[in-house]
Design an enzyme around this catalytic site. Structure first.
Site, PDB file in Angstrom:
ATOM      1  CE  LYS A 139       1.426   1.361   3.768  1.00 55.90           C
ATOM      2  NZ  LYS A 139       2.008   2.390   4.284  1.00 55.90           N
TER       3      LYS A 139
ATOM      4  CB  SER B 118       4.866  -9.057  14.451  1.00 56.05           C
ATOM      5  OG  SER B 118       3.651  -8.715  13.808  1.00 56.05           O
TER       6      SER B 118
ATOM      7  CD  GLU C 259       0.945  -1.591  10.918  1.00 57.69           C
ATOM      8  OE1 GLU C 259       2.209  -1.949  10.196  1.00 57.69           O
ATOM      9  OE2 GLU C 259       1.065  -0.176  10.793  1.00 57.69           O
TER      10      GLU C 259
ATOM     11  CG  ASP D 110       0.149   2.029   7.142  1.00 64.98           C
ATOM     12  OD1 ASP D 110      -0.195   2.838   6.469  1.00 64.98           O
ATOM     13  OD2 ASP D 110       1.291   2.055   7.645  1.00 64.98           O
TER      14      ASP D 110
HETATM   15  C1  MEV Z   1       3.157   5.170   8.235  1.00 63.61           C
HETATM   16  O1  MEV Z   1       2.767   4.239   7.354  1.00 63.61           O
HETATM   17  C2  MEV Z   1       1.820   6.102   8.267  1.00 63.61           C
HETATM   18  C3  MEV Z   1       2.013   7.007   9.421  1.00 63.61           C
HETATM   19  O2  MEV Z   1       0.849   8.146   9.478  1.00 63.61           O
HETATM   20  C4  MEV Z   1       1.873   6.427  10.804  1.00 63.61           C
HETATM   21  C5  MEV Z   1       0.518   5.942  10.974  1.00 63.61           C
HETATM   22  O3  MEV Z   1      -0.649   6.211  10.377  1.00 63.61           O
HETATM   23  O4  MEV Z   1       0.329   4.994  12.199  1.00 63.61           O
HETATM   24  C6  MEV Z   1       3.359   7.875   9.352  1.00 63.61           C
END
Ligand code: MEV
Length: 344
Positions: free
Chosen positions: A13, A111, A141, A152
């Site tokens: 992603k 994990s 995560e 994510d």
């Molecule tokens: C990490 O892929 C995206 C951030 O916004 C952290 C999050 O949303 O948990 C930096």
């Protein structure tokens, strides 16, 4: 117990807009990519659970009998809660890791162990099952990143293109099949540390940083509106606006302190080819995305990829809006999937 090989995959992603701001309650737009991670589950008769993550050089094995003897009452299905520090210590003990281990490789194994010990395998995923997968993935995560927003895991579970704000998810209807170049600068970074850095900058300079987050929110909303318009009738002007949004957001992210020299280099190289890029995800290195306009000729894309590769970066041409987590039956594997698996 599985009786045959089971192949599952989930899409990679990227966040189009809204990274970091999403941690502070703003909107993020996230899309699933046609670049997938495959997991092959294969039954063994050697009494061991083998974990092999070739891309990050991990190979571990545990005795099933020993794992079965563990008291895993704290990891019941349907009871998806964050691990307490004590439970985390227990997992480290199971894995045979030192108490202070905090690098990505150790955390990836923890994990896996957490998920392995927790999940009952199921092949048909109802909305309820997807909700559960998403919850498990979120907790996975958390083991690695501490306090993620949840965007994510949500986009990798449901796929497509999502608008995400404070746990509220809505799918963008018919997102346009934008082509992008995903570039990995290969500069390692810690999402946890970068998110903490933005938080401390917000606390130190609230009058300066809060408007940046509000502006990133507005960029995400404008991008969402534009993608909706493009689904109905795409026009070249849409791409020009998308490029402007990318540039503005990249500058904001630099002002938040999550830029990196490697990402500046990436933006310069693509700009020399007339294309616009921004970091995606946590920043501080990691990956960037470049919008590939439909009018681009393939030799131009190849020349840019060559220039990026000579900076030491890895690139993949891909498109947005891929399906979410999926099961592939071994019997119906198509050639690209087989190819991907050859590397496992
Ligand atoms: C990490 O892929 C995206 C951030 O916004 C952290 C999050 O949303 O948990 C930096």
């Amino acid at each position: 117990m599985l009786s045959e090989v089971l192949l599952v995959s989930a899409p990679g992603k990227v966040i189009l807009h809204g990274e970091h701001a999403v941690v502070h309650g703003k909107v993020a737009l996230a899309v699933a990519l046609n670049l997938r991670t495959f997991l092959r589950l294969q039954p063994h008769s050697n009494g061991k659970v083998d974990l092999n993550l070739p891309n990050i050089g991990i190979q571990r094995a545990w005795d099933v009998a020993k794992l079965q003897m563990l008291d895993t009452s704290f990891l019941k299905q349907g009871d998806v809660t964050a691990l307490t520090p004590e439970q985390m210590e227990k997992l480290k003990e199971v894995a045979g890791f030192p108490e202070d281990c905090a690098d990505h490789e150790h955390l990836a194994v923890l994990s896996f162990l957490y998920l392995y010990l927790s999940i009952c395998q199921s092949q048909r995923w109802t909305e309820e099952s997807l909700e559960l997968i998403n919850k498990w993935a979120f907790q996975g995560e958390r083991v690695i990143h501490g306090n993620p927003s949840g965007v994510d895991n949500a986009v990798s579970t449901w796929g497509g293109a999502l608008r995400y704000q404070q746990g509220k998810i809505s799918s963008l209807k018919r997102p346009p099949a934008l082509k992008i170049l995903l570039t990995n600068t290969k500069v390692p970074r810690s999402t946890k540390a970068l998110v903490a850095g933005v938080r401390s900058r917000l606390l130190k300079f609230p009058e300066i940083v809060a408007p940046l987050l509000t502006s990133i929110d507005a960029i995400s909303l404008e991008c969402e509106r534009l993608l909706g318009e493009m689904a109905a009738a795409p026009a070249p002007e849409h791409y020009l606006v998308l490029e402007e949004l990318i540039d503005m957001n990249q500058h904001h992210l630099n002002a938040l302190g999550v830029g990196h020299a490697s990402l500046d280099r990436l933006c310069q190289v693509t700009m020399a080819h007339g294309l616009h890029s921004k970091l995606t995800g946590a920043g501080g290195g990691g990956c960037g995305i470049t919008l590939l306009r439909p009018d681009l000729e393939q030799p131009e894309v190849e020349a840019m990829k060559q220039a990026l590769t000579s900076c030491g970066f890895d690139c993949w041409e891909t498109s947005i809006g891929a399906p979410g987590v999926s099961v592939h039956m071994a019997a119906s594997l198509d050639p690209p999937v087989r190819q991907a698996l050859d590397g496992l």
